[in-house]
Scaffold this active site. Structure first.
Site, PDB file in Angstrom:
ATOM      1  N   GLY A   1      65.250  76.060  32.761  1.00 15.97           N
ATOM      2  CA  GLY A   1      66.119  77.232  32.780  1.00 15.97           C
ATOM      3  C   GLY A   1      66.307  77.749  34.201  1.00 15.97           C
ATOM      4  O   GLY A   1      67.432  78.006  34.649  1.00 15.97           O
TER       5      GLY A   1
ATOM      6  N   LYS B   1      67.039  70.751  24.332  1.00  8.51           N
ATOM      7  CA  LYS B   1      66.862  69.429  23.724  1.00  8.51           C
ATOM      8  C   LYS B   1      66.083  69.602  22.426  1.00  8.51           C
ATOM      9  O   LYS B   1      64.913  69.978  22.455  1.00  8.51           O
ATOM     10  CB  LYS B   1      66.162  68.484  24.703  1.00  8.51           C
TER      11      LYS B   1
ATOM     12  N   LYS C   1      64.653  61.472  22.487  1.00 10.38           N
ATOM     13  CA  LYS C   1      63.876  60.775  23.525  1.00 10.38           C
ATOM     14  C   LYS C   1      62.510  61.456  23.716  1.00 10.38           C
ATOM     15  O   LYS C   1      61.552  60.829  24.155  1.00 10.38           O
ATOM     16  CB  LYS C   1      64.665  60.645  24.838  1.00 10.38           C
TER      17      LYS C   1
ATOM     18  N   ARG D   1      57.067  65.804  30.363  1.00  9.64           N
ATOM     19  CA  ARG D   1      55.904  66.552  29.876  1.00  9.64           C
ATOM     20  C   ARG D   1      55.371  65.987  28.561  1.00  9.64           C
ATOM     21  O   ARG D   1      54.165  66.012  28.312  1.00  9.64           O
ATOM     22  CB  ARG D   1      56.297  68.026  29.698  1.00  9.64           C
TER      23      ARG D   1
HETATM   24  N1  LIG Z   1      61.649  71.045  32.087  1.00  9.72           N
HETATM   25  C1  LIG Z   1      62.430  69.972  32.175  1.00  9.72           C
HETATM   26  O1  LIG Z   1      62.201  69.075  33.003  1.00  9.72           O
HETATM   27  C2  LIG Z   1      63.633  69.858  31.277  1.00  9.72           C
HETATM   28  C3  LIG Z   1      64.667  69.034  31.688  1.00  9.72           C
HETATM   29  C4  LIG Z   1      65.789  68.924  30.882  1.00  9.72           C
HETATM   30  C5  LIG Z   1      65.858  69.638  29.705  1.00  9.72           C
HETATM   31  N2  LIG Z   1      64.828  70.445  29.328  1.00  9.72           N
HETATM   32  C6  LIG Z   1      65.006  71.202  28.084  1.00  9.72           C
HETATM   33  O2  LIG Z   1      65.396  72.518  28.435  1.00  9.72           O
HETATM   34  C7  LIG Z   1      64.941  73.470  27.466  1.00  9.72           C
HETATM   35  C8  LIG Z   1      64.224  74.597  28.171  1.00  9.72           C
HETATM   36  O3  LIG Z   1      63.075  74.069  28.783  1.00  9.72           O
HETATM   37  P1  LIG Z   1      62.324  74.776  29.985  1.00  9.72           P
HETATM   38  O4  LIG Z   1      61.654  73.671  30.744  1.00  9.72           O
HETATM   39  O5  LIG Z   1      63.237  75.673  30.740  1.00  9.72           O
HETATM   40  O6  LIG Z   1      61.276  75.722  29.244  1.00  9.72           O
HETATM   41  P2  LIG Z   1      59.679  75.692  29.407  1.00  9.72           P
HETATM   42  O7  LIG Z   1      59.135  74.526  28.676  1.00  9.72           O
HETATM   43  O8  LIG Z   1      59.339  75.854  30.844  1.00  9.72           O
HETATM   44  O9  LIG Z   1      59.227  76.961  28.565  1.00  9.72           O
HETATM   45  C9  LIG Z   1      58.858  78.175  29.137  1.00  9.72           C
HETATM   46  C10 LIG Z   1      59.905  79.224  28.856  1.00  9.72           C
HETATM   47  O10 LIG Z   1      59.785  79.694  27.505  1.00  9.72           O
HETATM   48  C11 LIG Z   1      59.856  81.104  27.552  1.00  9.72           C
HETATM   49  N3  LIG Z   1      59.238  81.722  26.396  1.00  9.72           N
HETATM   50  C12 LIG Z   1      57.925  81.762  26.070  1.00  9.72           C
HETATM   51  N4  LIG Z   1      57.762  82.485  24.935  1.00  9.72           N
HETATM   52  C13 LIG Z   1      58.994  82.893  24.562  1.00  9.72           C
HETATM   53  C14 LIG Z   1      59.502  83.651  23.472  1.00  9.72           C
HETATM   54  N5  LIG Z   1      58.683  84.126  22.523  1.00  9.72           N
HETATM   55  N6  LIG Z   1      60.834  83.856  23.391  1.00  9.72           N
HETATM   56  C15 LIG Z   1      61.663  83.363  24.323  1.00  9.72           C
HETATM   57  N7  LIG Z   1      61.248  82.643  25.385  1.00  9.72           N
HETATM   58  C16 LIG Z   1      59.943  82.410  25.485  1.00  9.72           C
HETATM   59  C17 LIG Z   1      59.128  81.458  28.829  1.00  9.72           C
HETATM   60  O11 LIG Z   1      59.423  82.761  29.220  1.00  9.72           O
HETATM   61  C18 LIG Z   1      59.709  80.430  29.768  1.00  9.72           C
HETATM   62  O12 LIG Z   1      60.942  80.881  30.271  1.00  9.72           O
HETATM   63  C19 LIG Z   1      64.063  72.663  26.492  1.00  9.72           C
HETATM   64  O13 LIG Z   1      64.830  72.368  25.334  1.00  9.72           O
HETATM   65  C20 LIG Z   1      63.751  71.387  27.241  1.00  9.72           C
HETATM   66  O14 LIG Z   1      63.574  70.265  26.395  1.00  9.72           O
HETATM   67  C21 LIG Z   1      63.738  70.589  30.097  1.00  9.72           C
HETATM   68  O1  LIG Z   2      59.436  67.042  30.491  1.00  8.74           O
HETATM   69  P1  LIG Z   2      60.137  66.647  29.226  1.00  8.74           P
HETATM   70  O2  LIG Z   2      59.394  65.604  28.456  1.00  8.74           O
HETATM   71  O3  LIG Z   2      60.535  67.842  28.434  1.00  8.74           O
HETATM   72  O4  LIG Z   2      61.470  65.920  29.683  1.00  8.74           O
HETATM   73  C1  LIG Z   2      62.210  66.513  30.696  1.00  8.74           C
HETATM   74  C2  LIG Z   2      63.650  66.149  30.655  1.00  8.74           C
HETATM   75  O5  LIG Z   2      64.203  66.309  29.382  1.00  8.74           O
HETATM   76  C3  LIG Z   2      63.948  64.820  31.251  1.00  8.74           C
HETATM   77  O6  LIG Z   2      65.338  64.656  31.349  1.00  8.74           O
END
Ligand SMILES: NC(=O)c1ccc[n+]([C@@H]2O[C@H](COP(=O)([O-])OP(=O)(O)OC[C@H]3O[C@@H](n4cnc5c(N)ncnc54)[C@H](O)[C@@H]3O)[C@@H](O)[C@H]2O)c1
Ligand SMILES: O=P(O)(O)OC[C@H](O)CO
Length: 391
Positions: free
Chosen positions: A46, A152, A245, A310
Site C-alpha cells: 500500500g 491479491k 500464486k 512472504r
Molecule cells: N507486499 C508486497 O510485496 C505485495 C506486492 C503486491 C501485492 N501485494 C498485495 O497487496 C495487498 C496489500 O498488501 P500490503 O503488503 O500492503 O499489506 P501488509 O501485508 O503489509 O499488511 C499490513 C497492513 O494491514 C493493515 N491492517 C492491519 N489490521 C487492519 C485492520 N483491522 N483493518 C484494516 N487494515 C489493517 C495495517 O495497518 C497495514 O497497513 C495484499 O492483497 C497483498 O497480497 C503485496
Molecule cells: O510477499 P507476497 O508473497 O505477498 O508476494 C508479493 C507480491 O505479490 C509479489 O508480486
C-alpha cells in the site's frame, strides 16, 4: 500533445489488450479538472504504490491533483501515531522502513475524510479487511469515482467466488479494475526496475477523454521509469493469477523448507501454473489464456513470489520449525500478512461447494497442510493420489 504526455512518452503498444508494441506516441489530454487520487491502505505494498502514485501526481499536475491522500489504519508506534510519523518524517517506519516518501503524500487516519471529493480510488489492503472497509465507505463514494484494486485474493461467500474488483463494484457501485504483477514491494520501493499489469474495462457511462479515467490516465498514474506498466482489459486473468500464486508459493516454501531444493520447487510451480489456468477456465471463462503466460501478472509473478515473497518465507519456516502458519506469520512479518494462508481456505471452501476439489490437488494439499496439519513430506503423493482419483 500536452506537456504531460510529452514527459510520459506513452506508446500505443502499452495500451493494447494484446502484447504488440509500437513506437507511435499517444497523447494524453489534460484533465478538465485534475483527478484527485486516494490510496486506501498503507502496508508494505500500500505504501509503495502510494509512493508511485504520489510521484506521478506531482509530476503531471495537468492530469492529477498533486496532493495524494493515503488512508492509514492508525497505530501507535512507541508513543507516536503512525500518521504523524509519515506526515512529518515521510517514512512508514513500520511497513516500509528506510524508504523516503514524497511530501505530497498525506497520511490520513479518517477513512471517510480521505475519500472526500476523490476521482480515483486505489485499494491496497490485505484482502481480509476489504468487506469492512467497503461497508464503511458505502454512501460516501460517488458513482463517478473509478477504482483500481491492488489486492491479491478472492471474496468467497453466498455469491460464490468473486474477484475483489467485482466485490468493490458491487458494494460501492463504482467501476473497478486491477493492478497485479511481479512486484515484491520493497524492490519497487527501492526503485529497482520491474513490470506490472493494470487491467481496466472502460464503463458504459464513460464521460470522455479528459473527463474520465481511461487506459492512458491509468498508465500515467502508475508508470514510473523503474515501474513499467502494461494496460490491458483482462481484469479476471490478472486477478486470478495474483490470488492463486500465493497458494502455490506456500507449496514451494514447504518443499524448500524440507530441503528438497530447486527441482521440487519447480515441480510445484509447474503444477501450480496448471491449476491457476484451470481455475480461470472453469470459474472465470472470460479470462484470457495469454495473460497467464505473457503478462507480468501471470507466470512472472508466480516466479518472483515463489522465489522471494512472504508466503514462501512463512511456509519455509513452518517446514523448518514445525510451528503453525499463524505463529510463523507473526514471527516473520511484523504485522504484514501472508495472503495465501487465507486464500487457500477460501479456494478450498469454494471447490468443496462445487465438488471440484479433486481437480486442484495442489491447492487442496496446501490447504490440508496449513489447516489440518497434514505432513508436508507427503505433498508429492497428495498431488498424485488426488490426480488418480480424478481419472
Ligand atoms: N507486499 C508486497 O510485496 C505485495 C506486492 C503486491 C501485492 N501485494 C498485495 O497487496 C495487498 C496489500 O498488501 P500490503 O503488503 O500492503 O499489506 P501488509 O501485508 O503489509 O499488511 C499490513 C497492513 O494491514 C493493515 N491492517 C492491519 N489490521 C487492519 C485492520 N483491522 N483493518 C484494516 N487494515 C489493517 C495495517 O495497518 C497495514 O497497513 C495484499 O492483497 C497483498 O497480497 C503485496
Ligand atoms: O510477499 P507476497 O508473497 O505477498 O508476494 C508479493 C507480491 O505479490 C509479489 O508480486
Amino acid at each position: 500533445m500536452s506537456a504531460a504526455a510529452d514527459r510520459l512518452n506513452l506508446t500505443s503498444g502499452h495500451l493494447n489488450a494484446g502484447r504488440k508494441r509500437s513506437s507511435s506516441s499517444v497523447s494524453l489530454k489534460a484533465a478538465e479538472k485534475p483527478f484527485k487520487v486516494t490510496v486506501i491502505g498503507s502496508g508494505n505494498w500500500g505504501t509503495t504504490i502510494a509512493k508511485v502514485v504520489a510521484e506521478n501526481c506531482k509530476g503531471y499536475p495537468e492530469v492529477f491533483a498533486p496532493e495524494v491522500q493515503m488512508w492509514v489504519f492508525e497505530e501507535d508506534i512507541n508513543g507516536e501515531k503512525l500518521t504523524e510519523i509519515i506526515n512529518t518524517r515521510h517514512q512508514n517506519v513500520k511497513y516500509l522502513p528506510n524508504i523516503t516518501l514524497p511530501d505530497n503524500l498525506v497520511a490520513n487516519p479518517d477513512l471517510i475524510d480521505s475519500v472526500k471529493d476523490v476521482d480515483i480510488l486505489v485499494f491496497n489492503i490485505p484482502h481480509q479487511f476489504l468487506p469492512r472497509i467497503c461497508g464503511q465507505l458505502k454512501g460516501h463514494v460517488s458513482s463517478h469515482v473509478r477504482a483500481i484494486s491492488c489486492l491479491k485474493g478472492f471474496e468467497v461467500g453466498a455469491k460464490g467466488v468473486q474477484l475483489l474488483s467485482s466485490y468493490i463494484t458491487e458494494n460501492l457501485g463504482i467501476q473497478c479494475g486491477a493492478l497485479s504483477g511481479a512486484n515484491i514491494a520493497t524492490e519497487v520501493a527501492q526503485e529497482h526496475w520491474s513490470e506490472t499489469t493494470v487491467a481496466y474495462h472502460i464503463p458504459k457511462d464513460f464521460r470522455g477523454e479528459g473527463k474520465d479515467v481511461d487506459h492512458k490516465v491509468l498508465k500515467a498514474l502508475f508508470h514510473r521509469p523503474y515501474f513499467h506498466v502494461s494496460v490491458i482489459e483482462d481484469v479476471a486473468g490478472i486477478s486470478i493469477c495474483g490470488a492463486l500464486k500465493n497458494v502455490v508459493a506456500l507449496g514451494c516454501g514447504f518443499v524448500e523448507g524440507l530441503g528438497w531444493g530447486n527441482n521440487a520447487s519447480a515441480a510445484i510451480q509447474r503444477v501450480g501454473l496448471g491449476e491457476i489456468i484451470r481455475f480461470g477456465q472453469m470459474f472465470f471463462p472470460e479470462s484470457r489464456e495469454e495473460t497467464y503466460y505473457q503478462e507480468s501478472a501471470g507466470v512472472a509473478d508466480l516466479i518472483t513470489t515463489c522465489a522471494g515473497g512472504r508466503n514462501v518465507k512463512v511456509a519455509r519456516l513452518m517446514a523448518t520449525s514445525g510451528k503453525d502458519a499463524w505463529e510463523c506469520e507473526k514471527e516473520l512479518l511484523n504485522g504484514q500478512s501472508a495472503q495465501g494462508l487465507i486464500t487457500c481456505k477460501e479456494v478450498h471452501e469454494w471447490l468443496e461447494t462445487c465438488g471440484s476439489v479433486e481437480d486442484f490437488p495442489l491447492f487442496e494439499a496446501v490447504y490440508q497442510i496449513v489447516y489440518n496439519n497434514y505432513p508436508m513430506k507427503n505433498l508429492p503423493d497428495m498431488i498424485e493420489e488426488l490426480d488418480l482419483h480424478g481419472e
